[in-house]
Scaffold this active site. Structure first.
Site, PDB file in Angstrom:
ATOM      1  N   ASP A  45       1.024  -1.326  -0.399  1.00 55.87           N
ATOM      2  CA  ASP A  45      -0.135   0.153   0.108  1.00 55.87           C
ATOM      3  C   ASP A  45       0.599   1.146   0.057  1.00 55.87           C
ATOM      4  O   ASP A  45       1.831   0.913   0.251  1.00 55.87           O
ATOM      5  CB  ASP A  45      -1.000  -0.154   1.105  1.00 55.87           C
ATOM      6  N   LYS A  46       0.680   2.228  -0.390  1.00 57.46           N
ATOM      7  CA  LYS A  46       1.329   3.675  -0.707  1.00 57.46           C
ATOM      8  C   LYS A  46       0.957   4.380   0.861  1.00 57.46           C
ATOM      9  O   LYS A  46       2.149   4.316   1.286  1.00 57.46           O
ATOM     10  CB  LYS A  46       1.375   4.517  -1.404  1.00 57.46           C
ATOM     11  N   THR A  47      -0.346   4.890   1.080  1.00 56.52           N
ATOM     12  CA  THR A  47      -0.522   5.843   2.262  1.00 56.52           C
ATOM     13  C   THR A  47      -0.120   4.889   3.551  1.00 56.52           C
ATOM     14  O   THR A  47      -1.129   3.939   3.887  1.00 56.52           O
ATOM     15  CB  THR A  47      -1.483   6.414   2.248  1.00 56.52           C
ATOM     16  N   GLU A 105      -7.822  16.096   5.772  1.00 56.39           N
ATOM     17  CA  GLU A 105      -8.464  17.616   5.920  1.00 56.39           C
ATOM     18  C   GLU A 105      -7.889  18.015   7.840  1.00 56.39           C
ATOM     19  O   GLU A 105      -7.692  19.739   8.127  1.00 56.39           O
ATOM     20  CB  GLU A 105      -9.438  17.009   6.687  1.00 56.39           C
ATOM     21  N   LYS A 145     -14.530  21.248  -2.369  1.00 58.44           N
ATOM     22  CA  LYS A 145     -13.100  21.028  -1.905  1.00 58.44           C
ATOM     23  C   LYS A 145     -13.241  19.521  -2.472  1.00 58.44           C
ATOM     24  O   LYS A 145     -14.163  18.858  -2.333  1.00 58.44           O
ATOM     25  CB  LYS A 145     -13.108  20.716  -0.495  1.00 58.44           C
ATOM     26  N   ARG A 193      -0.239  15.100  -2.429  1.00 55.12           N
ATOM     27  CA  ARG A 193      -1.265  15.503  -1.897  1.00 55.12           C
ATOM     28  C   ARG A 193      -2.686  16.686  -2.226  1.00 55.12           C
ATOM     29  O   ARG A 193      -1.661  17.700  -1.571  1.00 55.12           O
ATOM     30  CB  ARG A 193      -2.324  14.958  -0.984  1.00 55.12           C
ATOM     31  N   THR A 234      -2.576   1.176  -5.223  1.00 58.67           N
ATOM     32  CA  THR A 234      -2.907   2.674  -4.259  1.00 58.67           C
ATOM     33  C   THR A 234      -3.981   3.674  -4.623  1.00 58.67           C
ATOM     34  O   THR A 234      -4.347   2.966  -6.247  1.00 58.67           O
ATOM     35  CB  THR A 234      -1.464   4.355  -4.025  1.00 58.67           C
ATOM     36  N   ASP A 238      -1.487  -0.640   6.162  1.00 57.11           N
ATOM     37  CA  ASP A 238      -1.509  -0.243   7.086  1.00 57.11           C
ATOM     38  C   ASP A 238      -3.426  -0.233   7.617  1.00 57.11           C
ATOM     39  O   ASP A 238      -3.774  -0.556   8.755  1.00 57.11           O
ATOM     40  CB  ASP A 238      -1.075   0.653   7.516  1.00 57.11           C
ATOM     41  N   ASP A 249      -6.596  -2.491   3.151  1.00 58.38           N
ATOM     42  CA  ASP A 249      -5.790  -3.869   2.303  1.00 58.38           C
ATOM     43  C   ASP A 249      -5.949  -4.565   2.967  1.00 58.38           C
ATOM     44  O   ASP A 249      -5.268  -6.091   3.073  1.00 58.38           O
ATOM     45  CB  ASP A 249      -4.278  -2.605   3.272  1.00 58.38           C
TER      46      ASP A 249
END
Lengths: 392, 785
Positions: B200-202, B298, B363, B394, B474, B613, B617
């Site tokens: 996973d990336k994040t 956020e 947004k 991001r 991701t 994480d 996932d």
């Protein structure tokens, strides 16, 4: 007296635990109190400090693994690096050591004297040929042999059988251990393993039952030395030829005197010439189930070609061995082996520090030792060929 | 009362509740906003009244629970194969001996010598029955060749071995105060067999620690503080304008932009110190209140605004309070929140300012905002967004729409109608949102950085060197993800990137793109032998593939009408096989699992490892051969569902290269040794049958037979299999290529197994005949016995 008793009370309490401060202990002055004080003022603060430190560390990282050599897999280890410089000399050394041991063993084994006398009587020229027919009973035959040199003592006499499968499983279990331990109940009803040697044709129980006991070797030998044309018997010692555990632990005669009473209502094994209680009537400790010859037979051989200890020559003038000269062996031939292509022999042997004659161990050492040396030479050649040009 | 909407549909719920006031029941409809799912936190109110509607196995959680299938390691599979071989050896041994027995017994003098006669019943027994009982007796005699106790020892080794992983101080993270967790001990050796790593990336590659970097209003860039030589200057907490000073129009936009970011979020202010989720102190000195939100982005944005002078204070009585740059409190009435969802990829709020003006602030991701923008400096913002995305930041775009009272009335109408609708409510709400969020005026964009984890690049490089293929899966957009991949050295500068994205498939058909890519890859590989002379060729062969979720689902879609749909999958796999690194962006959680499944099922059946994480996932972690959870910020779901959990991504290196390597070597030696020792033990017994007339006479005492496996031989090898380090730990870490030596179960291949078995038989022969000749008719004791 009074103070003495108080002292005793103190001791008694102290044994139960140091923490107890009973009246008796307080009354007893000196050493115990000082120990108590030491434990209070010396040990406890240190303990507390250690505990506090540990606690502090744990508070910081309660989850932190222990940093020890074991948990971090850092235990010291030794791993040899096998370089040519170590391996080649190592091989040479090991090879030489093996050759040395091999030569020693081989020479020792060679010095052991062994005399084998085949008395099966399979060929017509054999002196015992006349006895080889199973129909002839109580046959006697004589074999003559000559010793050139002194046969060094102690001399052991073995009888050997070939192609005889004492290690057959069915044959081996064909006995009743309880019976052989002297359990009279099993005299009446032998264990089923014994069949077909459990009961005779008249349904009387056979004691000792089973194929193993039934087939007990029953040839007997007498050895004579020819001195000035007359025969002189060589005394044979039949004591201590069986295993100690067999004689004292595993086998036991029934607790009856005379022994014959125990055998009431039983018959002897079919092949036996006399009953178990008649094996040695002269010695109570060699009769019945603890008869040495019986025990030797009951201890099964592992291989189909085997020899078993028969007698030792340890007495009188023969302690040093059998002197050179002519000997005569008188055999009472009862045991028939030709039907299954077996052979019988009598073996005279002495021993060395490494046991009886056995060339194998010496040869094995010599072969491995020479292989090591040869391999080291080969490695040296390879090493020389491929290593040195690299350095140039 | 509850309408039976399928319980596994988490997002929908419908029902009625009858409230009895007096005798008349009052019926009220219930929808998903009335539903509290497990794990919900109570906010803004002291208590609520609730009715439990699903319990036990009927809860949505239980119904959605994917039963964890038993994971079996490759070693275990080969163990089972070996067992079958040994069973065959056992049976053949027994058959050979039974046959030989009857050959041997054909001579009646051998079968029944006078000293060992048979009983009548034995003689009369049928030969087949006798042969069968003999066969069974031989089976019993030789059954010790099957190493039954191996399973016990292997389990013990695995169980005890897993402690070494937990004890590893290098896998302890001081920041989190956590150490590695082993949830299953079955897969220790599988760690040494990994061929594909799905990460996973994040939160895994990156820290998931969002930091507001900059914002851009109409092309003017604002940075919250000056960064000098990497050090934050606390005094310069003002606005630094990089570009030209703004005009009055821009000034107005700027004010709106900051307010938009302060208002358009779902961040809560928590006053207590202990909170679940993300914690951040509002005031440097006082740590009494935090911003909490389900999304760390956020929080980063609101914090960034605070540093730029606009502090979001709280939501009170429907009024959002903002402390502006002049230390005045501005109040906005929060009218509507159009919540974020992953389809729209944006959120909006409608507020009324104290002066009575109505605004809609929106947004969202650039791709979802730009098409809805009617004015604003789109070009400049777009350029900046793209620039930031390449940097690996991001990005989010912010836009607004002034609403007249009339328009607001329409909005209210739309929303209330949609929400009251019983059927197709979700669809209507989405339509309403779609209608409301249009004609936007672009304000600007934000950039939030998610920093790479410590040593992530080093770890990825090591994994590459160890021969593993690393895939990044991701949900982020392609540019951001690609930048992260470059930063983490997944893609190197020399890597030739192959793109398989919607952008390309729009231009050509999927078919053409796939074929073209495969041709590129294969042509190169076909030409390889000629290129090998040049030293750079190995560098050049590096291919990186980027694929996005939409294209992937197109590739994997099982379409009936097209016979070559299977081909797509094949071609795709072929391309993937030749790429050292693959980046899959815009992935849905389920797609992650699908990819893992696809690779698992490909024809080489490679061993896969998934690391992640977050809850998204979990499906991937469960699907892969080895699932690793990172103790990250997104809760513990991944950790709970994983086989192993580690505090940081960098620990993966030691986990695989050291622990995986060791445990594979150890267990394979253990398994081979077990087979070896049993052959060694039982083969003499087989040989002995030739010397005892095939009578099933055991060579060993029963006690010895029993204890051999249990106690005589199990402990030394157990210790060996726990302690063995054929190579030093440091060397293993320094030379990841050593990992390649043990891939593909290389220590448990048939040749090696045969070697051990032959060695066992050889040793057995040496031992048996050594003893045979040594004890052949000789005397051992001094008394002649």
């Amino acid at each position: 007296m009074y103070s003495m008793s108080m002292w005793n009370v103190g001791r008694g309490r102290k044994k139960k635990g140091r923490g107890m401060t009973g009246k008796g202990e307080l009354l007893h002055p000196g050493k115990d109190l000082s120990v108590l004080l030491t434990s209070l003022f010396l040990c406890s603060p240190v303990d507390c400090a250690i505990k506090a430190m540990v606690k502090h560390e744990q508070e910081e990282f309660p989850n932190r693994p222990d940093n020890t050599a074991f948990t971090q897999q850092r235990l010291p280890a030794w791993q040899p690096i096998l370089s040519a410089g170590i391996v080649i000399p190592g091989f040479v050394l090991i090879g030489l050591a093996f050759i040395g041991v091999g030569v020693g063993l081989f020479i020792t084994s060679r010095d052991v004297q062994v005399l084998e006398l085949d008395y099966t009587g399979a060929v017509a020229t054999d002196p015992c040929y006349k006895c080889s027919d199973p129909s002839i009973k109580n046959c006697e035959c004589t074999m003559e042999f000559h010793l050139d040199t002194l046969f060094k003592g102690p001399v052991f006499i073995y009888y050997g059988l070939t192609n005889y499968f004492q290690n057959q499983r069915k044959y081996g279990i064909s006995k009743d251990d309880n019976q052989l331990y002297g359990d009279l109940d099993t005299f009446k009803s032998p264990a089923s393993e014994c069949f077909p040697y459990g009961y005779d044709s008249k349904s009387k129980p056979i004691v000792p039952c089973g194929a193993l006991a039934n087939s007990m070797f029953n040839d007997t030998f007498r050895l004579y030395r020819m001195v000035n044309g007359s025969k002189k018997e060589v005394p044979l010692n039949g004591k201590g030829i069986a295993w100690w555990t067999d004689q004292n632990v595993k086998y036991r005669n029934p607790n009856e005197t005379p022994l014959i009473n125990a055998f009431n209502g039983t018959v002897k094994p079919i092949n036996w010439p006399k009953a178990a209680y008649e094996l040695d009537t002269t010695d109570v400790y060699n009769n019945g189930f603890i008869n040495q010859d019986f025990l030797v037979w009951m201890r099964r051989a592992a291989l189909p070609n085997f020899r078993k200890l028969y007698r030792r020559i340890t007495k009188d003038e023969y302690q040093a061995g059998l002197p050179a000269g002519n000997y005569s062996l008188e055999i009472s031939y009862n045991y028939h082996v030709l039907s299954f292509k077996g052979k019988k022999k009598l073996v005279l042997s002495n021993i060395s520090w490494m046991g009886g004659k056995n060339d194998f161990l010496g040869i094995a050492y010599l072969v491995v030792g020479s292989l090591c040396v040869i391999m080291s030479i080969v490695m040296l050649i390879v090493y020389a060929k491929f290593k040195f040009p690299e350095e140039d | 009362m509850i309408s039976p909407v399928h319980a596994w549909v988490l997002t929908r719920f419908r029902g009625n509740i009858n409230i009895y006031m007096g005798n008349e029941p009052v019926s009220r409809s219930l929808a998903s906003q009335n539903l509290l799912l497990r794990g919900a936190t109570l906010k803004n109110t002291e208590y609520i009244y609730g009715v439990a509607i699903y319990t036990g196995m009927e809860t949505k959680m239980a119904l959605n629970y994917q039963s964890k299938s038993q994971k079996r390691s490759a070693v275990e599979k080969s163990m089972n194969a070996y067992l079958v071989v040994y069973l065959c050896i056992l049976i053949s041994k027994a058959v050979i001996n039974t046959a030989l027995k009857y050959v041997w017994q054909s001579d009646p003098n051998k079968d029944e010598p006078w000293y060992n006669e048979k009983t009548e019943t034995e003689r009369q027994r049928h030969i087949l029955i006798r042969a069968f009982t003999d066969f069974l007796a031989f089976m019993v005699l030789f059954n010790y060749i099957i190493p039954v106790s191996m399973y016990v020892t292997v389990e013990m080794q695995k169980f005890l071995g897993s402690y070494f992983m937990m004890w590893d101080d290098e896998m302890f993270d001081e920041e989190l105060g956590e150490r590695a967790v082993v949830n299953t001990s079955d897969l220790n050796e599988e760690l040494g067999q990994v061929e594909y790593v799905f990460t996973d990336k994040t939160g895994t590659l990156t820290e998931n620690n969002m930091e507001f970097i900059e914002c851009c209003v109409d092309g003017n860039v604002y940075v919250p503080h000056v960064i000098c030589n990497g050090q934050v200057m606390p005094g310069a907490a003002g606005i630094d304008m990089i570009d030209t000073s703004p005009g009055p129009d821009a000034r107005e936009h700027e004010e709106l932009f900051f307010r938009a970011l302060c208002l358009c979020h779902t961040v809560q202010v928590k006053e207590e110190e202990t909170v679940d989720g993300i914690k951040h102190g509002i005031h440097q000195g006082k740590s009494s209140s935090f911003y909490i939100s389900s999304s760390p982005d956020e929080v980063a944005l609101v914090e960034g605004m605070k540093r730029l002078g606009f502090t979001y204070l709280r939501l009170r009585d429907g009024q959002m309070e903002i402390l502006n740059r002049e230390d005045e409190i501005e109040r906005f009435e929060l009218l509507e929140v159009l919540t974020f969802d992953s389809v729209r990829r944006r959120m909006s709020v409608i507020v009324r300012s104290s002066t009575g003006e109505l605004y809609l602030f929106c947004k969202g991701a650039d791709s979802s905002i730009f098409p809805r923008v009617i004015s604003g400096k789109v070009e400049q913002v777009k350029a900046r967004v793209e620039h930031n995305a390449v940097e690996g930041l991001r990005t989010l775009c912010v836009a607004y729409r002034p609403l007249s009272a009339e328009q607001y009335g329409q909005v209210c109408h739309l929303l209330t109608r949609a929400k009251l609708e019983f059927q197709d409510q979700d669809k209507l709400v989405a339509e309403a949102y779609d209608l409301i969020e249009r004609d936007l005026i672009l304000l600007g964009a934000t950039a939030v950085e998610d920093r790479l984890q410590d040593k992530a690049a080093d770890t990825i490089e090591s994994l590459h060197k160890a021969g593993m293929k690393v895939w990044v899966l991701t949900g982020d957009k392609m540019e951001t993800a690609a930048a992260t991949c470059y930063a983490s050295k997944l893609f190197r500068r020399s890597t030739q990137i192959l793109e398989l994205t919607t952008k390309r498939t729009e231009e050509q058909s999927l078919h053409d793109v796939l074929f073209e890519l495969s041709r590129t890859v294969l042509r190169h590989y076909g030409g390889m032998p000629r290129d090998t002379s040049s030293g750079l060729s190995s560098e050049y062969t590096d291919y990186g593939l980027i694929i996005d979720g939409a294209t992937l689902s197109a590739v994997m879609r099982p379409s009936q009408e097209e016979s070559n749909s299977g081909n797509y999958k094949e071609i795709f796999l072929e391309i993937c096989r030749n790429c050292s690194a693959v980046l899959c962006c815009r992935m849905a959680p389920l797609q992650k699992a699908q990819i893992v499944k696809m690779i698992k099922a490909s024809k080489e059946h490679p061993i896969t490892l998934a690391i992640g994480d977050g809850a998204n996932d979990v499906s991937m972690i469960l699907e892969a051969h080895v699932g690793i959870g990172i103790m990250g910020k997104e809760g513990r779901q991944a950790v709970r569902n994983s086989d192993y959990a580690i505090p940081k991504f960098k620990h993966l290196k030691k986990m695989l290269l050291v622990h995986g390597h060791y445990y594979y070597i150890r267990i394979s030696e253990l398994v081979q040794y077990f087979f070896y020792k049993n052959v060694c033990f039982i083969f003499p017994q087989f040989l002995y049958q030739f010397f005892c007339g095939f009578s099933q006479q055991p060579l060993y005492d029963t006690a010895y037979l029993t204890l051999y496996n249990i106690s005589f031989t199990s402990l030394p090898i157990l210790l060996y299999s726990l302690m063995e380090q054929h190579i030093n730990i440091d060397i293993l870490k320094k030379e990841p290529s050593l990992y390649r030596d043990i891939t593909k179960n290389s220590l448990l291949t048939w040749p090696i197994f045969t070697y051990w078995t032959v060695l066992g038989i050889y040793d057995a022969i040496v031992m048996f005949f050594g003893a045979y000749f040594l004890f052949d008719n000789t005397t051992f004791t001094s008394n002649g016995q």
